[in-house]
Design an enzyme around this catalytic site. Structure first.
Site, PDB file in Angstrom:
ATOM      1  N   ASN A  11       0.869  -1.182   0.000  1.00 50.79           N
ATOM      2  CA  ASN A  11       0.000   0.000   0.000  1.00 50.79           C
ATOM      3  C   ASN A  11       0.908   1.235   0.000  1.00 50.79           C
ATOM      4  O   ASN A  11       1.454   1.603   1.029  1.00 50.79           O
ATOM      5  CB  ASN A  11      -0.898  -0.024   1.253  1.00 50.79           C
ATOM      6  CG  ASN A  11      -1.724   1.241   1.400  1.00 50.79           C
ATOM      7  OD1 ASN A  11      -1.761   2.089   0.508  1.00 50.79           O
ATOM      8  ND2 ASN A  11      -2.391   1.380   2.541  1.00 50.79           N
ATOM      9  N   LYS A  13       0.140   4.239  -0.363  1.00 50.02           N
ATOM     10  CA  LYS A  13      -0.533   5.439   0.174  1.00 50.02           C
ATOM     11  C   LYS A  13      -0.294   6.622  -0.773  1.00 50.02           C
ATOM     12  O   LYS A  13      -0.210   6.424  -1.977  1.00 50.02           O
ATOM     13  CB  LYS A  13      -0.058   5.713   1.606  1.00 50.02           C
ATOM     14  CG  LYS A  13      -0.155   4.459   2.488  1.00 50.02           C
ATOM     15  CD  LYS A  13      -0.018   4.739   3.942  1.00 50.02           C
ATOM     16  CE  LYS A  13      -0.080   3.412   4.697  1.00 50.02           C
ATOM     17  NZ  LYS A  13      -0.117   3.585   6.131  1.00 50.02           N
ATOM     18  N   HIS A  97      -9.618   1.281   4.999  1.00 49.33           N
ATOM     19  CA  HIS A  97      -8.339   1.467   5.703  1.00 49.33           C
ATOM     20  C   HIS A  97      -8.559   2.441   6.859  1.00 49.33           C
ATOM     21  O   HIS A  97      -9.358   3.377   6.747  1.00 49.33           O
ATOM     22  CB  HIS A  97      -7.287   2.000   4.722  1.00 49.33           C
ATOM     23  CG  HIS A  97      -5.910   1.992   5.299  1.00 49.33           C
ATOM     24  ND1 HIS A  97      -5.474   2.936   6.199  1.00 49.33           N
ATOM     25  CD2 HIS A  97      -4.873   1.131   5.133  1.00 49.33           C
ATOM     26  CE1 HIS A  97      -4.229   2.664   6.554  1.00 49.33           C
ATOM     27  NE2 HIS A  97      -3.831   1.568   5.919  1.00 49.33           N
ATOM     28  N   GLU A  99      -6.923   4.849   7.873  1.00 50.21           N
ATOM     29  CA  GLU A  99      -6.699   6.269   7.527  1.00 50.21           C
ATOM     30  C   GLU A  99      -7.932   6.844   6.833  1.00 50.21           C
ATOM     31  O   GLU A  99      -8.286   8.010   7.033  1.00 50.21           O
ATOM     32  CB  GLU A  99      -5.434   6.400   6.651  1.00 50.21           C
ATOM     33  CG  GLU A  99      -4.180   6.176   7.483  1.00 50.21           C
ATOM     34  CD  GLU A  99      -2.981   5.643   6.723  1.00 50.21           C
ATOM     35  OE1 GLU A  99      -2.963   5.694   5.476  1.00 50.21           O
ATOM     36  OE2 GLU A  99      -2.045   5.155   7.390  1.00 50.21           O
ATOM     37  N   GLU A 169      -5.689  -4.758  10.974  1.00 52.87           N
ATOM     38  CA  GLU A 169      -4.658  -3.741  11.114  1.00 52.87           C
ATOM     39  C   GLU A 169      -4.897  -2.931  12.386  1.00 52.87           C
ATOM     40  O   GLU A 169      -5.698  -1.980  12.373  1.00 52.87           O
ATOM     41  CB  GLU A 169      -4.691  -2.788   9.917  1.00 52.87           C
ATOM     42  CG  GLU A 169      -4.518  -3.483   8.581  1.00 52.87           C
ATOM     43  CD  GLU A 169      -3.982  -2.513   7.540  1.00 52.87           C
ATOM     44  OE1 GLU A 169      -2.802  -2.597   7.234  1.00 52.87           O
ATOM     45  OE2 GLU A 169      -4.744  -1.668   7.061  1.00 52.87           O
ATOM     46  N   GLY A 175       2.298   2.287  10.726  1.00 52.48           N
ATOM     47  CA  GLY A 175       3.266   3.351  10.491  1.00 52.48           C
ATOM     48  C   GLY A 175       3.951   3.846  11.755  1.00 52.48           C
ATOM     49  O   GLY A 175       4.592   4.895  11.744  1.00 52.48           O
ATOM     50  N   SER A 215       3.272  -2.124  10.613  1.00 57.04           N
ATOM     51  CA  SER A 215       4.734  -2.131  10.792  1.00 57.04           C
ATOM     52  C   SER A 215       5.350  -3.498  10.527  1.00 57.04           C
ATOM     53  O   SER A 215       6.300  -3.898  11.213  1.00 57.04           O
ATOM     54  CB  SER A 215       5.100  -1.618  12.183  1.00 57.04           C
ATOM     55  OG  SER A 215       4.646  -0.274  12.334  1.00 57.04           O
TER      56      SER A 215
HETATM   57  C1  PEP Z   1      -0.967   0.051   6.310  1.00 56.51           C
HETATM   58  O1  PEP Z   1      -1.142   1.257   6.327  1.00 56.51           O
HETATM   59  O2  PEP Z   1      -1.812  -0.710   5.822  1.00 56.51           O
HETATM   60  C2  PEP Z   1       0.256  -0.479   6.889  1.00 56.51           C
HETATM   61  C3  PEP Z   1       0.313  -1.748   7.186  1.00 56.51           C
HETATM   62  O3  PEP Z   1       1.275   0.441   7.095  1.00 56.51           O
HETATM   63  P1  PEP Z   1       2.715   0.169   7.757  1.00 56.51           P
HETATM   64  O4  PEP Z   1       3.247  -1.115   7.168  1.00 56.51           O
HETATM   65  O5  PEP Z   1       3.538   1.352   7.360  1.00 56.51           O
HETATM   66  O6  PEP Z   1       2.492   0.069   9.214  1.00 56.51           O
END
Ligand code: PEP
Length: 258
Positions: A11, A13, A97, A99, A169, A175, A215
């Site tokens: 992803n 973003k 998601h 976000e 998630e 992040g 992460s």
């Molecule tokens: C995400 O935003 O779906 C995600 C897993 O981000 P990150 O790997 O940066 O934590």
């Protein structure tokens, strides 16, 4: 050993111009463009989808979007529809998601409309669910996940369910560099598998991939990906560089052949 193929989805973003995206996809195609042990999806921003589609053509890599509108067309300024994504050969779309939920006000009801529209247009939804830190600390992780999952899947038929991908998630892990422990992640994944069993049937639930996102990095991936109900991961930060993304795909492949 599960028969579900691991899925690693990058992803990006709101990162990478169209030409940056082509360079990254070209590196991925050169290193992992022929492997088929792991399903690999790249999800660039809308502006880079078409060029990425061309760059990955002929490889095993698949294309996904990060969002879409639930209507097919019309007066929805700034939006993109499922048929538009299909016309670019996208196969997957990330929906709900955290976000989008936190920054753009997406509700469970809206996410559900998008899920149904994606399925109707033969796009595989990657439906994201997960609790905030405050919700985890209040002991409501499982109820939050249950509410988001059940609302997101409302109206999805048994015959369509195997096309779904669920992404757990935890918001506090996205992040932030804070990763859920394997026990925390596996507990929620097993809970989700149980809900899918109740909702659809055991046979169907065993086919649905449940990804862990938050992460995930080459250092922590092997242990997470070895868990019984963890079938891959949406990858944010580590998907922006070929080296780390390729290492994650290799980690998933190593578990797949164990
Ligand atoms: C995400 O935003 O779906 C995600 C897993 O981000 P990150 O790997 O940066 O934590």
């Amino acid at each position: 050993m599960s028969s579900r193929k691991k899925l690693i989805a990058g992803n990006w973003k709101m990162n990478k111009t169209s030409s940056d995206g082509v360079s990254l996809v070209a590196e991925l195609v050169a290193t992992i463009g022929k492997q088929s042990e792991v399903e690999v999806v790249v999800c660039p921003p809308f502006t880079a989808l078409e060029s990425a589609a061309k760059a990955l053509d002929g490889s095993t890599l698949k294309l996904g979007a990060q969002n879409m509108h639930f209507e097919a067309s019309g007066a929805f300024t700034g939006e993109v529809s499922a048929p538009m994504l299909r016309a670019l050969f996208a196969t997957h779309v990330i929906l709900g998601h955290s976000e989008r939920r936190a920054l753009f006000g997406e509700t469970d009801a809206l996410v559900n409309k998008k899920v149904l529209a994606a399925l109707k247009n033969q796009l595989r939804p990657i439906l994201c669910v997960g609790e905030t830190l405050a919700e985890r600390e209040a002991g409501s992780t499982l109820s939050v996940v249950q509410t988001q999952l059940e609302a997101g899947l409302e109206g999805v038929g048994k015959d369509q369910a195997a096309s779904m991908v669920i992404a757990y998630e935890p918001v506090w892990a996205i992040g932030t560099g804070k990763v859920a422990t394997t026990e925390q992640a596996q507990e929620v994944h097993a809970f989700i598998r149980g809900l899918l069993t109740k909702h659809f049937t055991d046979v169907v639930a065993q086919k649905i991939r449940i990804l862990y996102g938050g992460s995930m990095k080459p250092a922590n991936a092997p242990e997470l990906l070895a868990q019984k109900d963890i079938d891959g991961g949406p990858i944010g930060g580590a998907s922006l560089e070929a080296r780390s993304f390729v290492e994650l795909v290799k980690a998933a492949a190593a578990v797949a052949v164990l």
